[in-house]
Design a protein around this motif. Structure first.
Motif, PDB file in Angstrom:
ATOM      1  N   LEU A  11       7.084   6.409  -4.865  1.00  0.00           N
ATOM      2  CA  LEU A  11       7.873   5.204  -4.611  1.00  0.00           C
ATOM      3  C   LEU A  11       9.345   5.357  -4.981  1.00  0.00           C
ATOM      4  O   LEU A  11      10.213   5.058  -4.159  1.00  0.00           O
ATOM      5  N   PRO A  12       9.672   5.812  -6.189  1.00  0.00           N
ATOM      6  CA  PRO A  12      11.097   5.953  -6.532  1.00  0.00           C
ATOM      7  C   PRO A  12      11.841   6.923  -5.620  1.00  0.00           C
ATOM      8  O   PRO A  12      13.005   6.703  -5.299  1.00  0.00           O
ATOM      9  N   ILE A  13      11.178   7.992  -5.218  1.00  0.00           N
ATOM     10  CA  ILE A  13      11.813   8.969  -4.318  1.00  0.00           C
ATOM     11  C   ILE A  13      12.167   8.299  -2.998  1.00  0.00           C
ATOM     12  O   ILE A  13      13.277   8.440  -2.486  1.00  0.00           O
ATOM     13  N   LEU A  14      11.236   7.559  -2.439  1.00  0.00           N
ATOM     14  CA  LEU A  14      11.469   6.893  -1.158  1.00  0.00           C
ATOM     15  C   LEU A  14      12.515   5.792  -1.304  1.00  0.00           C
ATOM     16  O   LEU A  14      13.385   5.635  -0.436  1.00  0.00           O
ATOM     17  N   GLN A  15      12.465   5.038  -2.390  1.00  0.00           N
ATOM     18  CA  GLN A  15      13.419   3.950  -2.588  1.00  0.00           C
ATOM     19  C   GLN A  15      14.835   4.467  -2.803  1.00  0.00           C
ATOM     20  O   GLN A  15      15.792   3.841  -2.353  1.00  0.00           O
ATOM     21  N   GLU A  16      14.987   5.605  -3.452  1.00  0.00           N
ATOM     22  CA  GLU A  16      16.314   6.205  -3.636  1.00  0.00           C
ATOM     23  C   GLU A  16      16.966   6.539  -2.296  1.00  0.00           C
ATOM     24  O   GLU A  16      18.183   6.601  -2.188  1.00  0.00           O
ATOM     25  N   LEU A  17      16.151   6.761  -1.290  1.00  0.00           N
ATOM     26  CA  LEU A  17      16.660   7.112   0.031  1.00  0.00           C
ATOM     27  C   LEU A  17      16.933   5.890   0.899  1.00  0.00           C
ATOM     28  O   LEU A  17      17.281   6.015   2.055  1.00  0.00           O
ATOM     29  N   GLY A  18      16.727   4.705   0.332  1.00  0.00           N
ATOM     30  CA  GLY A  18      16.990   3.485   1.075  1.00  0.00           C
ATOM     31  C   GLY A  18      15.761   2.866   1.710  1.00  0.00           C
ATOM     32  O   GLY A  18      15.860   1.894   2.440  1.00  0.00           O
ATOM     33  N   MET A  19      14.607   3.428   1.444  1.00  0.00           N
ATOM     34  CA  MET A  19      13.362   2.887   1.997  1.00  0.00           C
ATOM     35  C   MET A  19      12.815   1.843   1.025  1.00  0.00           C
ATOM     36  O   MET A  19      11.926   2.104   0.225  1.00  0.00           O
ATOM     37  N   HIS A  20      13.376   0.625   1.109  1.00  0.00           N
ATOM     38  CA  HIS A  20      13.036  -0.419   0.146  1.00  0.00           C
ATOM     39  C   HIS A  20      11.908  -1.331   0.609  1.00  0.00           C
ATOM     40  O   HIS A  20      11.302  -2.011  -0.208  1.00  0.00           O
ATOM     41  N   CYS A  21      11.624  -1.373   1.869  1.00  0.00           N
ATOM     42  CA  CYS A  21      10.595  -2.307   2.357  1.00  0.00           C
ATOM     43  C   CYS A  21       9.294  -1.555   2.621  1.00  0.00           C
ATOM     44  O   CYS A  21       8.718  -1.605   3.698  1.00  0.00           O
ATOM     45  N   LEU A  22       8.828  -0.856   1.613  1.00  0.00           N
ATOM     46  CA  LEU A  22       7.632  -0.027   1.772  1.00  0.00           C
ATOM     47  C   LEU A  22       6.363  -0.849   1.942  1.00  0.00           C
ATOM     48  O   LEU A  22       5.351  -0.330   2.368  1.00  0.00           O
ATOM     49  N   GLY A  23       6.429  -2.125   1.635  1.00  0.00           N
ATOM     50  CA  GLY A  23       5.278  -2.991   1.838  1.00  0.00           C
ATOM     51  C   GLY A  23       5.377  -3.798   3.122  1.00  0.00           C
ATOM     52  O   GLY A  23       4.516  -4.616   3.415  1.00  0.00           O
ATOM     53  N   CYS A  24       6.401  -3.542   3.916  1.00  0.00           N
ATOM     54  CA  CYS A  24       6.592  -4.310   5.146  1.00  0.00           C
ATOM     55  C   CYS A  24       5.614  -3.861   6.235  1.00  0.00           C
ATOM     56  O   CYS A  24       4.935  -2.849   6.102  1.00  0.00           O
ATOM     57  N   VAL A  25       5.590  -4.612   7.290  1.00  0.00           N
ATOM     58  CA  VAL A  25       4.656  -4.346   8.383  1.00  0.00           C
ATOM     59  C   VAL A  25       4.869  -2.962   8.995  1.00  0.00           C
ATOM     60  O   VAL A  25       3.931  -2.335   9.446  1.00  0.00           O
ATOM     61  N   HIS A  26       6.093  -2.467   8.962  1.00  0.00           N
ATOM     62  CA  HIS A  26       6.376  -1.152   9.538  1.00  0.00           C
ATOM     63  C   HIS A  26       5.677  -0.033   8.778  1.00  0.00           C
ATOM     64  O   HIS A  26       5.328   0.997   9.353  1.00  0.00           O
ATOM     65  N   ALA A  27       5.480  -0.221   7.473  1.00  0.00           N
ATOM     66  CA  ALA A  27       4.843   0.817   6.656  1.00  0.00           C
ATOM     67  C   ALA A  27       3.407   1.082   7.104  1.00  0.00           C
ATOM     68  O   ALA A  27       2.867   2.148   6.866  1.00  0.00           O
ATOM     69  N   ASN A  28       2.807   0.111   7.766  1.00  0.00           N
ATOM     70  CA  ASN A  28       1.419   0.270   8.213  1.00  0.00           C
ATOM     71  C   ASN A  28       1.281   1.111   9.475  1.00  0.00           C
ATOM     72  O   ASN A  28       0.176   1.522   9.806  1.00  0.00           O
ATOM     73  N   LYS A  29       2.394   1.345  10.164  1.00  0.00           N
ATOM     74  CA  LYS A  29       2.298   2.120  11.405  1.00  0.00           C
ATOM     75  C   LYS A  29       3.376   3.190  11.534  1.00  0.00           C
ATOM     76  O   LYS A  29       3.277   4.071  12.365  1.00  0.00           O
ATOM     77  N   GLU A  30       4.378   3.127  10.681  1.00  0.00           N
ATOM     78  CA  GLU A  30       5.498   4.067  10.768  1.00  0.00           C
ATOM     79  C   GLU A  30       5.182   5.354  10.009  1.00  0.00           C
ATOM     80  O   GLU A  30       4.684   5.312   8.886  1.00  0.00           O
ATOM     81  N   THR A  31       5.470   6.472  10.629  1.00  0.00           N
ATOM     82  CA  THR A  31       5.250   7.750   9.964  1.00  0.00           C
ATOM     83  C   THR A  31       6.422   8.060   9.038  1.00  0.00           C
ATOM     84  O   THR A  31       7.494   7.442   9.131  1.00  0.00           O
ATOM     85  N   LEU A  32       6.216   9.016   8.180  1.00  0.00           N
ATOM     86  CA  LEU A  32       7.280   9.448   7.291  1.00  0.00           C
ATOM     87  C   LEU A  32       8.473   9.944   8.104  1.00  0.00           C
ATOM     88  O   LEU A  32       9.620   9.642   7.790  1.00  0.00           O
ATOM     89  N   ALA A  33       8.220  10.657   9.184  1.00  0.00           N
ATOM     90  CA  ALA A  33       9.298  11.163  10.048  1.00  0.00           C
ATOM     91  C   ALA A  33      10.089  10.018  10.671  1.00  0.00           C
ATOM     92  O   ALA A  33      11.316  10.060  10.716  1.00  0.00           O
ATOM     93  N   GLU A  34       9.395   8.997  11.139  1.00  0.00           N
ATOM     94  CA  GLU A  34      10.076   7.855  11.764  1.00  0.00           C
ATOM     95  C   GLU A  34      10.920   7.099  10.742  1.00  0.00           C
ATOM     96  O   GLU A  34      12.052   6.694  11.043  1.00  0.00           O
TER      97      GLU A  34
END
Length: 68
Positions: free
Chosen positions: A23-46
């Motif tokens: 979580l901290p690694i992803l959030q440092e990169l600006g990925m703050h909405c990790l619980g949003c609807v996109h997280a359920n279908k979005e790949t790490l690459a996307e």
């Protein structure tokens, strides 16, 4: 989990035993909405593309967590 890949869905990554450390690694990169609807279908690459982040670098960092 066998490995982290750029095609892994973010929600699946967040259900692994490295999620707490990832979580901290992803959030440092600006990925703050990790619980949003996109997280359920979005790949790490996307997600990396949307946030202008090098997916290979993130896969490397997450794999290091997995292999510790």
């Amino acid at each position: 989990m066998a490995q982290i890949t750029k095609d892994m869905v973010i929600a699946d990554l967040l259900e692994t035993d490295i999620a707490e450390d990832a979580l901290p690694i992803l959030q440092e990169l600006g990925m703050h909405c990790l619980g949003c609807v996109h997280a359920n279908k979005e790949t790490l690459a996307e997600a990396c593309e949307a946030h202008d982040v090098d997916v290979d670098l993130i896969v490397e960092k997450l794999t290091a967590l997995l292999n510790r």
